[in-house]
Scaffold this motif. Structure first.
Motif, mmCIF file in Angstrom:
data_model
loop_
_atom_site.group_PDB
_atom_site.id
_atom_site.type_symbol
_atom_site.label_atom_id
_atom_site.label_comp_id
_atom_site.label_asym_id
_atom_site.label_seq_id
_atom_site.Cartn_x
_atom_site.Cartn_y
_atom_site.Cartn_z
ATOM 1 N N SER A 1 -3.445 -3.337 -9.838
ATOM 2 C CA SER A 1 -5.008 -3.054 -10.176
ATOM 3 C C SER A 1 -5.779 -2.499 -9.141
ATOM 4 O O SER A 1 -6.605 -1.675 -9.353
ATOM 5 C CB SER A 1 -5.604 -4.069 -10.800
ATOM 6 O OG SER A 1 -5.583 -5.267 -9.818
ATOM 7 N N ASN A 2 -5.267 -2.660 -7.832
ATOM 8 C CA ASN A 2 -6.036 -2.233 -6.664
ATOM 9 C C ASN A 2 -5.433 -0.956 -5.887
ATOM 10 O O ASN A 2 -6.056 -0.728 -4.933
ATOM 11 C CB ASN A 2 -6.046 -3.471 -5.525
ATOM 12 C CG ASN A 2 -4.904 -3.621 -5.342
ATOM 13 O OD1 ASN A 2 -3.763 -3.257 -5.557
ATOM 14 N ND2 ASN A 2 -4.752 -4.600 -4.136
ATOM 15 N N GLY A 3 -4.434 -0.308 -6.859
ATOM 16 C CA GLY A 3 -3.829 0.841 -6.388
ATOM 17 C C GLY A 3 -2.696 0.676 -5.559
ATOM 18 O O GLY A 3 -2.215 1.737 -5.201
ATOM 19 N N ASN A 4 -2.127 -0.525 -5.227
ATOM 20 C CA ASN A 4 -1.197 -0.642 -4.498
ATOM 21 C C ASN A 4 0.253 -0.486 -5.397
ATOM 22 O O ASN A 4 0.180 -0.472 -6.537
ATOM 23 C CB ASN A 4 -1.003 -2.158 -3.810
ATOM 24 C CG ASN A 4 -1.970 -2.114 -2.825
ATOM 25 O OD1 ASN A 4 -2.374 -1.045 -2.299
ATOM 26 N ND2 ASN A 4 -2.290 -3.184 -2.035
ATOM 27 N N ILE A 5 1.461 -0.408 -4.779
ATOM 28 C CA ILE A 5 2.762 -0.270 -5.662
ATOM 29 C C ILE A 5 3.164 -1.599 -5.703
ATOM 30 O O ILE A 5 3.322 -2.510 -4.543
ATOM 31 C CB ILE A 5 3.683 0.721 -4.802
ATOM 32 C CG1 ILE A 5 2.973 1.973 -4.611
ATOM 33 C CG2 ILE A 5 5.049 0.803 -5.747
ATOM 34 C CD1 ILE A 5 2.547 2.692 -5.852
ATOM 35 N N LYS A 6 3.613 -1.944 -6.912
ATOM 36 C CA LYS A 6 4.269 -3.391 -7.126
ATOM 37 C C LYS A 6 5.757 -3.243 -7.586
ATOM 38 O O LYS A 6 5.949 -2.527 -8.326
ATOM 39 C CB LYS A 6 3.515 -4.194 -8.205
ATOM 40 C CG LYS A 6 4.088 -5.375 -8.579
ATOM 41 C CD LYS A 6 3.234 -6.205 -9.690
ATOM 42 C CE LYS A 6 2.970 -5.270 -10.786
ATOM 43 N NZ LYS A 6 2.344 -6.093 -11.894
ATOM 44 N N ASP B 1 0.889 -1.258 -0.083
ATOM 45 C CA ASP B 1 -0.028 0.097 -0.002
ATOM 46 C C ASP B 1 0.923 1.204 -0.027
ATOM 47 O O ASP B 1 1.831 1.141 0.684
ATOM 48 C CB ASP B 1 -0.850 -0.017 1.334
ATOM 49 C CG ASP B 1 -1.768 1.115 1.333
ATOM 50 O OD1 ASP B 1 -1.392 2.218 2.023
ATOM 51 O OD2 ASP B 1 -2.974 1.138 0.750
ATOM 52 N N PRO B 2 0.394 2.397 -0.875
ATOM 53 C CA PRO B 2 1.489 3.233 -0.837
ATOM 54 C C PRO B 2 1.649 4.088 0.602
ATOM 55 O O PRO B 2 2.879 4.518 0.820
ATOM 56 C CB PRO B 2 0.752 4.364 -1.877
ATOM 57 C CG PRO B 2 -0.205 3.382 -2.601
ATOM 58 C CD PRO B 2 -0.347 2.317 -1.837
ATOM 59 N N LEU C 1 2.118 -0.020 -10.790
ATOM 60 C CA LEU C 1 0.927 0.438 -10.254
ATOM 61 C C LEU C 1 -0.007 -0.922 -10.324
ATOM 62 O O LEU C 1 -0.122 -1.279 -11.600
ATOM 63 C CB LEU C 1 0.058 1.478 -10.632
ATOM 64 C CG LEU C 1 -1.164 1.931 -9.808
ATOM 65 C CD1 LEU C 1 -0.682 2.276 -8.278
ATOM 66 C CD2 LEU C 1 -1.786 3.089 -10.480
ATOM 67 N N GLN D 1 6.204 10.744 -3.707
ATOM 68 C CA GLN D 1 5.426 10.531 -4.747
ATOM 69 C C GLN D 1 6.485 11.109 -5.915
ATOM 70 O O GLN D 1 6.502 10.005 -6.932
ATOM 71 C CB GLN D 1 4.120 11.266 -4.821
ATOM 72 C CG GLN D 1 3.130 11.095 -3.902
ATOM 73 C CD GLN D 1 1.810 11.823 -4.180
ATOM 74 O OE1 GLN D 1 1.939 12.984 -3.725
ATOM 75 N NE2 GLN D 1 0.754 11.088 -4.360
#
Length: 79
Positions: free
Chosen positions: A71-76, A33-34, A69, A55
């Motif tokens: 698909s759920n908004g998390n950072i990969k 999560d960011p 990014l 950011q």
């Protein structure tokens, strides 16, 4: 600016990006999560860094293909 000779080296986007990648290792995760990633990065830095600056570091990492990014908004992490 990525590098600024008049500021603290730990405030450079290169350094912040490296610390963000290190935070993935400390979290023992490839997806985060960011906000959690930001908090862990701040913890490892030992100095205050704004979320906006963080950011920018994530933008840099995205541009060089180190993160993406999810698909759920998390950072990969991509490696």
């Amino acid at each position: 600016m990525i590098v600024n000779e008049n500021s603290e080296p730990r405030a450079s986007l290169y350094f912040l990006g490296a610390k963000a990648l290190e935070a993935f290792t400390l979290l023992r995760a490839n997806i985060a999560d960011p906000i959690v990633l930001y908090m862990k990065t701040k913890e490892t830095l030992g100095v205050e860094v704004s979320f906006t600056r963080f950011q920018y570091a994530l933008d840099w990492l995205f541009l060089i293909g180190a993160i993406d990014l999810a698909s759920n908004g998390n950072i990969k992490k991509c490696f």
